[in-house]
Motif scaffolding. Sequence first.
Motif, mmCIF file in Angstrom:
data_model
loop_
_atom_site.group_PDB
_atom_site.id
_atom_site.type_symbol
_atom_site.label_atom_id
_atom_site.label_comp_id
_atom_site.label_asym_id
_atom_site.label_seq_id
_atom_site.Cartn_x
_atom_site.Cartn_y
_atom_site.Cartn_z
ATOM 1 N N ASN A 89 -1.774 6.641 -5.380
ATOM 2 C CA ASN A 89 -2.728 7.595 -5.944
ATOM 3 C C ASN A 89 -3.588 6.947 -7.023
ATOM 4 O OD1 ASN A 89 -3.082 9.870 -8.332
ATOM 5 N ND2 ASN A 89 -3.476 10.679 -6.288
ATOM 6 N N ALA A 90 -2.976 6.103 -7.851
ATOM 7 C CA ALA A 90 -3.723 5.428 -8.905
ATOM 8 C C ALA A 90 -4.780 4.489 -8.325
ATOM 9 C CB ALA A 90 -2.762 4.652 -9.813
ATOM 10 N N ILE A 91 -4.445 3.812 -7.228
ATOM 11 C CA ILE A 91 -5.417 2.934 -6.562
ATOM 12 C C ILE A 91 -6.564 3.762 -5.994
ATOM 13 C CG2 ILE A 91 -5.744 1.361 -4.605
ATOM 14 C CD1 ILE A 91 -2.785 0.481 -5.086
ATOM 15 N N SER A 92 -6.240 4.887 -5.384
ATOM 16 C CA SER A 92 -7.279 5.762 -4.830
ATOM 17 C C SER A 92 -8.231 6.237 -5.919
ATOM 18 C CB SER A 92 -6.636 6.977 -4.138
ATOM 19 O OG SER A 92 -5.887 6.572 -3.006
ATOM 20 N N ARG A 93 -7.698 6.495 -7.118
ATOM 21 C CA ARG A 93 -8.542 6.938 -8.229
ATOM 22 C C ARG A 93 -9.456 5.826 -8.718
ATOM 23 N NH1 ARG A 93 -3.913 10.032 -11.398
ATOM 24 N NH2 ARG A 93 -3.679 7.917 -12.168
ATOM 25 N N GLN A 94 -9.171 4.587 -8.323
ATOM 26 C CA GLN A 94 -10.063 3.466 -8.642
ATOM 27 C C GLN A 94 -11.203 3.350 -7.629
ATOM 28 O OE1 GLN A 94 -9.902 1.306 -11.293
ATOM 29 N NE2 GLN A 94 -8.179 2.430 -12.154
ATOM 30 N N GLY A 95 -11.211 4.250 -6.634
ATOM 31 C CA GLY A 95 -12.270 4.232 -5.634
ATOM 32 C C GLY A 95 -11.991 3.353 -4.437
ATOM 33 N N VAL A 96 -10.727 2.957 -4.260
ATOM 34 C CA VAL A 96 -10.333 2.120 -3.120
ATOM 35 C C VAL A 96 -9.358 2.914 -2.256
ATOM 36 C CG1 VAL A 96 -9.088 0.026 -2.444
ATOM 37 C CG2 VAL A 96 -10.693 -0.043 -4.355
ATOM 38 N N LYS A 97 -9.569 2.890 -0.952
ATOM 39 C CA LYS A 97 -8.690 3.627 -0.047
ATOM 40 C C LYS A 97 -7.267 3.072 -0.128
ATOM 41 C CE LYS A 97 -10.946 2.778 3.733
ATOM 42 N NZ LYS A 97 -11.335 2.825 5.174
ATOM 43 N N SER A 98 -6.284 3.972 -0.152
ATOM 44 C CA SER A 98 -4.892 3.549 -0.201
ATOM 45 C C SER A 98 -4.042 4.490 0.631
ATOM 46 C CB SER A 98 -4.383 3.524 -1.646
ATOM 47 O OG SER A 98 -3.039 3.095 -1.704
ATOM 48 N N LYS A 99 -3.012 3.939 1.255
ATOM 49 C CA LYS A 99 -2.152 4.757 2.106
ATOM 50 C C LYS A 99 -0.693 4.370 1.855
ATOM 51 C CE LYS A 99 -3.435 5.772 6.267
ATOM 52 N NZ LYS A 99 -3.785 5.735 7.703
ATOM 53 N N PRO A 100 0.159 5.354 1.496
ATOM 54 C CA PRO A 100 1.586 5.056 1.324
ATOM 55 C C PRO A 100 2.336 5.136 2.650
ATOM 56 C CG PRO A 100 1.153 7.315 0.679
ATOM 57 C CD PRO A 100 -0.171 6.746 1.099
ATOM 58 N N PHE A 101 3.324 4.280 2.797
ATOM 59 C CA PHE A 101 4.241 4.309 3.933
ATOM 60 C C PHE A 101 5.664 4.343 3.400
ATOM 61 C CE2 PHE A 101 0.520 2.472 5.928
ATOM 62 C CZ PHE A 101 0.544 2.952 7.229
ATOM 63 N N SER A 102 6.564 4.933 4.177
ATOM 64 C CA SER A 102 7.962 4.984 3.788
ATOM 65 C C SER A 102 8.841 4.368 4.877
ATOM 66 C CB SER A 102 8.406 6.424 3.544
ATOM 67 O OG SER A 102 9.804 6.494 3.329
ATOM 68 N N ALA A 103 9.806 3.547 4.464
ATOM 69 C CA ALA A 103 10.759 2.988 5.426
ATOM 70 C C ALA A 103 11.726 4.059 5.910
ATOM 71 C CB ALA A 103 11.524 1.823 4.792
ATOM 72 N N ALA A 104 11.949 5.082 5.079
ATOM 73 C CA ALA A 104 12.779 6.216 5.461
ATOM 74 C C ALA A 104 11.873 7.339 5.953
ATOM 75 C CB ALA A 104 13.607 6.694 4.270
ATOM 76 N N THR A 105 12.298 8.031 6.979
ATOM 77 C CA THR A 105 11.469 9.072 7.571
ATOM 78 C C THR A 105 11.373 10.279 6.651
ATOM 79 O OG1 THR A 105 12.133 8.372 9.794
ATOM 80 C CG2 THR A 105 11.165 10.559 9.582
ATOM 81 N N MET A 106 10.177 10.542 6.169
ATOM 82 C CA MET A 106 9.904 11.746 5.365
ATOM 83 C C MET A 106 8.455 12.139 5.609
ATOM 84 S SD MET A 106 10.085 9.995 1.540
ATOM 85 C CE MET A 106 11.794 9.500 1.644
ATOM 86 N N PRO A 107 8.167 12.724 6.783
ATOM 87 C CA PRO A 107 6.788 12.930 7.228
ATOM 88 C C PRO A 107 5.940 13.803 6.317
ATOM 89 C CG PRO A 107 8.349 14.120 8.616
ATOM 90 C CD PRO A 107 9.151 13.207 7.760
#
Length: 239
Positions: A89-107
């Motif tokens: 979220n902090a990266i996105s607020r810098q104006g750069v696209k960001s996407k989190p992924f999880s190794a554990a399933t939590m859709p």
Amino acid sequence: MASGYKRVLLKVSGEALAGDLSFGIEPSFLQGVASQIADVARTGIQVAIVVGGGNIFRGMAGAADGTDRVTADTMGMLGTMINALALSNAISRQGVKSKPFSAATMPSVADTFTARDAKLALEEGFVVVLGGGTGNPFFTTDTAATLRAIELECDVVLKGTKVDGVYSDDPKKNPDAVRYDQISFDDVISQNLKVMDTAAFALARDSRMPIIVYSLDDDAGLSGILEGRGASTLVGDLS
């Protein structure tokens, strides 16, 4: 100076995100790290990030206190997802696209990690932030960082921490400790230098994945470290 790297994996320790706090996330430090990452991403370098969770919960400490190790490590993995969401979220607020992924399933929280999907996101210009460690107990997020770098075909692992490289001893306890500019995998393992765990170093050695250890608050910033400026240690084959 251009860095020469096309795709990098940054390992950010949970303790580093705590900044000057004893636990949790220090907002100003989080934003500073996000700004450094965004600056690098804007240059066209693809950035993947693995975050630790020691500022939230450390599995081995929990196990030592009586919680069974599998449960304790699972709690630690959930802690890394808190950090992953905050950093993404902090990266996105810098104006750069960001996407989190999880190794554990939590859709409902983040996409489940696959190397295919994470590579596609990188190629589409997203900074990908990988939480949940390897998804398995008994493996540290250091090992997860090396594993993900290999899976995603990165050029280098950057270990961002509170120390500006690999030392011959703990510099906080031994003022005579010497910082290495470069050290081989075999030497860092045989000397039991614990800036990363042995499994992470061994995996990197076997896959010839170089590791750069540096301080997250280095004045040169992440871009400077990638360009060879600032204090750091390169761990890798010296040949």
